[in-house]
Design an enzyme around this catalytic site. Structure first.
Site, PDB file in Angstrom:
ATOM      1  N   LYS A   1     -61.417  29.827 -14.607  1.00 58.81           N
ATOM      2  CA  LYS A   1     -60.794  30.406 -15.801  1.00 58.81           C
ATOM      3  C   LYS A   1     -59.374  30.878 -15.494  1.00 58.81           C
ATOM      4  O   LYS A   1     -58.463  30.705 -16.302  1.00 58.81           O
ATOM      5  CB  LYS A   1     -61.649  31.572 -16.318  1.00 58.81           C
ATOM      6  CG  LYS A   1     -61.094  32.263 -17.530  1.00 58.81           C
ATOM      7  CD  LYS A   1     -61.106  31.359 -18.723  1.00 58.81           C
ATOM      8  CE  LYS A   1     -60.629  32.114 -19.957  1.00 58.81           C
ATOM      9  NZ  LYS A   1     -60.354  31.231 -21.062  1.00 58.81           N
ATOM     10  N   GLU A   2     -59.176  31.467 -14.330  1.00 57.95           N
ATOM     11  CA  GLU A   2     -57.871  32.009 -13.966  1.00 57.95           C
ATOM     12  C   GLU A   2     -56.855  30.932 -13.593  1.00 57.95           C
ATOM     13  O   GLU A   2     -55.699  31.014 -13.982  1.00 57.95           O
ATOM     14  CB  GLU A   2     -58.012  33.002 -12.804  1.00 57.95           C
ATOM     15  CG  GLU A   2     -58.767  34.263 -13.153  1.00 57.95           C
ATOM     16  CD  GLU A   2     -58.048  35.139 -14.158  1.00 57.95           C
ATOM     17  OE1 GLU A   2     -56.810  35.084 -14.239  1.00 57.95           O
ATOM     18  OE2 GLU A   2     -58.734  35.883 -14.874  1.00 57.95           O
TER      19      GLU A   2
END
Length: 85
Positions: free
Chosen positions: A42-43
């Protein structure tokens, strides 16, 4: 720009090139390693060279101040940012 998704093979337990690092650091955090992998995806989409507009960088998108406080010398590498992030 579109980033390529370099890993995730259906039908296996392989999520990323960093799975072994997630497994090691998840044990010390008492987390499921797949949760750490999900956060990293996600990051940064598993891109160790990713840098956000705000200045966060690396696999876990650590801000420079946070990295310094957590003792992470290089935000680009995998292991230290997983442990610190």
């Amino acid at each position: 720009p579109q980033r390529s998704f370099r890993a995730f093979t259906m039908g296996t337990d392989t999520i990323s090139p960093y799975d072994s690092l997630f497994q090691v650091h998840a044990d010390s955090l008492a987390w499921d390693w797949k949760l750490l992998a999900a956060v990293a995806y996600k990051e940064s989409r598993f891109d160790t060279a990713a840098v956000s507009k705000a200045g966060a960088g690396g696999l876990m998108q650590m801000m420079p101040t946070t990295a310094a406080l957590m003792g992470v010398a290089s935000r680009g590498g995998g292991g230290a940012t997983i442990k610190g992030g």
